[in-house]
Motif scaffolding. Structure first.
Motif, PDB file in Angstrom:
ATOM      1  N   GLY A 159     -33.052 -11.764  -7.349  1.00 42.14           N
ATOM      2  CA  GLY A 159     -31.931 -11.885  -6.435  1.00 42.14           C
ATOM      3  C   GLY A 159     -31.459 -10.586  -5.817  1.00 42.14           C
ATOM      4  O   GLY A 159     -30.459 -10.570  -5.090  1.00 42.14           O
ATOM      5  N   VAL A 160     -32.142  -9.505  -6.085  1.00 42.59           N
ATOM      6  CA  VAL A 160     -31.731  -8.196  -5.563  1.00 42.59           C
ATOM      7  C   VAL A 160     -32.849  -7.599  -4.705  1.00 42.59           C
ATOM      8  O   VAL A 160     -34.012  -7.557  -5.122  1.00 42.59           O
ATOM      9  N   ASP A 161     -32.477  -7.163  -3.516  1.00 40.79           N
ATOM     10  CA  ASP A 161     -33.414  -6.477  -2.626  1.00 40.79           C
ATOM     11  C   ASP A 161     -33.182  -4.980  -2.793  1.00 40.79           C
ATOM     12  O   ASP A 161     -32.145  -4.459  -2.382  1.00 40.79           O
ATOM     13  N   SER A 162     -34.142  -4.296  -3.417  1.00 37.95           N
ATOM     14  CA  SER A 162     -33.998  -2.873  -3.712  1.00 37.95           C
ATOM     15  C   SER A 162     -34.747  -2.039  -2.687  1.00 37.95           C
ATOM     16  O   SER A 162     -35.917  -2.311  -2.386  1.00 37.95           O
ATOM     17  N   ALA A 221     -33.036   4.100  -3.151  1.00 34.63           N
ATOM     18  CA  ALA A 221     -32.280   4.358  -1.918  1.00 34.63           C
ATOM     19  C   ALA A 221     -31.451   3.149  -1.503  1.00 34.63           C
ATOM     20  O   ALA A 221     -31.335   2.841  -0.315  1.00 34.63           O
ATOM     21  N   GLY A 222     -30.881   2.441  -2.499  1.00 38.19           N
ATOM     22  CA  GLY A 222     -29.955   1.360  -2.166  1.00 38.19           C
ATOM     23  C   GLY A 222     -30.360   0.009  -2.704  1.00 38.19           C
ATOM     24  O   GLY A 222     -31.512  -0.220  -3.072  1.00 38.19           O
ATOM     25  N   ALA A 227     -20.696 -10.627  -8.308  1.00 42.49           N
ATOM     26  CA  ALA A 227     -20.010  -9.917  -7.233  1.00 42.49           C
ATOM     27  C   ALA A 227     -21.026  -9.362  -6.241  1.00 42.49           C
ATOM     28  O   ALA A 227     -22.100  -8.887  -6.625  1.00 42.49           O
ATOM     29  N   CYS A 228     -20.713  -9.426  -4.957  1.00 42.81           N
ATOM     30  CA  CYS A 228     -21.625  -8.936  -3.926  1.00 42.81           C
ATOM     31  C   CYS A 228     -21.513  -7.420  -3.771  1.00 42.81           C
ATOM     32  O   CYS A 228     -20.426  -6.855  -3.872  1.00 42.81           O
ATOM     33  N   TYR A 229     -22.647  -6.798  -3.544  1.00 41.78           N
ATOM     34  CA  TYR A 229     -22.637  -5.369  -3.261  1.00 41.78           C
ATOM     35  C   TYR A 229     -23.800  -5.030  -2.330  1.00 41.78           C
ATOM     36  O   TYR A 229     -24.812  -5.737  -2.274  1.00 41.78           O
ATOM     37  N   GLN A 230     -23.627  -3.961  -1.602  1.00 37.16           N
ATOM     38  CA  GLN A 230     -24.660  -3.509  -0.668  1.00 37.16           C
ATOM     39  C   GLN A 230     -24.572  -1.996  -0.549  1.00 37.16           C
ATOM     40  O   GLN A 230     -23.528  -1.458  -0.191  1.00 37.16           O
ATOM     41  N   THR A 231     -25.643  -1.317  -0.868  1.00 36.24           N
ATOM     42  CA  THR A 231     -25.670   0.137  -0.757  1.00 36.24           C
ATOM     43  C   THR A 231     -26.900   0.564   0.026  1.00 36.24           C
ATOM     44  O   THR A 231     -27.921  -0.122   0.041  1.00 36.24           O
ATOM     45  N   LYS A 232     -26.772   1.712   0.680  1.00 31.51           N
ATOM     46  CA  LYS A 232     -27.869   2.239   1.500  1.00 31.51           C
ATOM     47  C   LYS A 232     -27.936   3.742   1.332  1.00 31.51           C
ATOM     48  O   LYS A 232     -26.915   4.420   1.384  1.00 31.51           O
ATOM     49  N   THR A 273     -20.785  -0.757  -0.162  1.00 29.26           N
ATOM     50  CA  THR A 273     -19.608  -1.415  -0.712  1.00 29.26           C
ATOM     51  C   THR A 273     -19.944  -2.163  -1.997  1.00 29.26           C
ATOM     52  O   THR A 273     -21.094  -2.511  -2.254  1.00 29.26           O
ATOM     53  N   GLY A 274     -18.898  -2.403  -2.810  1.00 34.89           N
ATOM     54  CA  GLY A 274     -19.008  -3.316  -3.939  1.00 34.89           C
ATOM     55  C   GLY A 274     -19.417  -2.717  -5.256  1.00 34.89           C
ATOM     56  O   GLY A 274     -19.541  -3.445  -6.243  1.00 34.89           O
ATOM     57  N   THR A 275     -19.671  -1.423  -5.332  1.00 30.20           N
ATOM     58  CA  THR A 275     -20.096  -0.819  -6.583  1.00 30.20           C
ATOM     59  C   THR A 275     -19.709   0.653  -6.597  1.00 30.20           C
ATOM     60  O   THR A 275     -19.565   1.281  -5.533  1.00 30.20           O
ATOM     61  N   GLU A 276     -19.547   1.201  -7.787  1.00 27.83           N
ATOM     62  CA  GLU A 276     -19.186   2.605  -7.897  1.00 27.83           C
ATOM     63  C   GLU A 276     -20.269   3.523  -7.337  1.00 27.83           C
ATOM     64  O   GLU A 276     -19.994   4.646  -6.941  1.00 27.83           O
ATOM     65  N   ALA A 277     -21.514   3.021  -7.321  1.00 28.37           N
ATOM     66  CA  ALA A 277     -22.635   3.824  -6.821  1.00 28.37           C
ATOM     67  C   ALA A 277     -22.772   3.745  -5.307  1.00 28.37           C
ATOM     68  O   ALA A 277     -23.758   4.201  -4.738  1.00 28.37           O
TER      69      ALA A 277
END
Length: 254
Positions: A151-154, A186-187, A202-207, A230-234
């Protein structure tokens, strides 16, 4: 009135299927994924052109799954830690516009291992392939990929080191044309498996944005990944990676 001559076209690199044959010495009849020796499946990954050391180069990258000994279970699910073997073949000529035939530099049956679940990451065409010359005839290549699992696109960069030295010289014995030197995160995006309902993830998206720094260990540049999202400390911050000469991989700086 003189009709102008048509523009000359630069000789194109061989097709992916031809590059696969050059690497594996087994004809796939035009297919870009097919079985080779001992049940292993070879798959085309991507091709890359660049200039270095006074030559124009083209490398075709591929990978193959592990060999299978004994009966093959068609229903078996590859384990998360099941990597694939990276292979490549490289050609060169004197310039990108030259109409001369490509010269085969070599085919390399293994330059490292990467991926999971017996597959490689997919080339991410929304990000640029990044590279940095080292000043001593080498080049660090950062290939952007995405990998979907659970379920996660890395997003990440697969890192390679290219050496343009004349490997036929006795002084360069033992050097390799290509070496895999690690994966740099890288996200992430978990949009496929998150929500707003009770019990949902919870939803999160990082780049992450990649940039090269000054030369470090082994003469290879440091790499910085600047995160946003958004959505995470990282979701924000900068992580620096340095080449570890002992492990021959990029690692987060302490």
């Amino acid at each position: 009135m003189t009709t102008p001559a048509p523009p000359k076209m630069a000789a194109q690199p061989p097709s992916p299927s031809s590059m696969l044959y050059l690497i594996y010495q087994k004809d796939g009849d035009g297919a870009l994924s097919y079985e080779v020796d001992d049940g292993a499946v070879a798959t085309w990954w991507f091709g890359h052109s660049f200039d270095l050391g006074g030559k124009h180069w083209y490398t075709g990258f591929a990978y193959n799954t592990p060999e299978v000994y004994g009966p093959k279970d068609e229903n078996a699910v590859p384990a998360p830690g099941s990597k694939v073997n990276i292979t490549a073949a490289t050609l060169f000529k004197d310039s990108a516009g030259s109409e001369k035939e490509w010269t085969i530099d070599g085919a390399y049956p293994t330059i490292g291992e990467f991926g999971a679940y017996e597959r490689a990451g997919e080339i991410d065409k929304t990000r640029k392939i990044e590279s940095r010359e080292t000043g001593d005839g080498r080049m660090v290549l950062a290939v952007p990929v995405t990998f979907f699992a659970n379920g996660v696109d890395s997003a990440s960069y697969e890192m390679f080191l290219f050496d343009s030295a004349d490997l036929q010289l006795e002084a360069n014995a033992g050097r390799q044309r290509w070496t895999y030197i690690g994966n740099i995160a890288a996200g992430e995006d978990n949009d496929a498996d998150c929500g707003q309902e009770p019990g949902d993830r919870a939803c999160y998206q990082t780049k992450g944005t990649l940039s090269f720094g000054t030369p470090g260990d082994g003469g290879l540049p440091t790499i910085r990944i600047a995160m946003s999202g958004t959505g995470t400390e990282a979701a924000s911050g900068v992580t620096e990676y340095r080449y570890d000469t002992a492990g021959k991989q990029y690692q987060p700086a302490p």
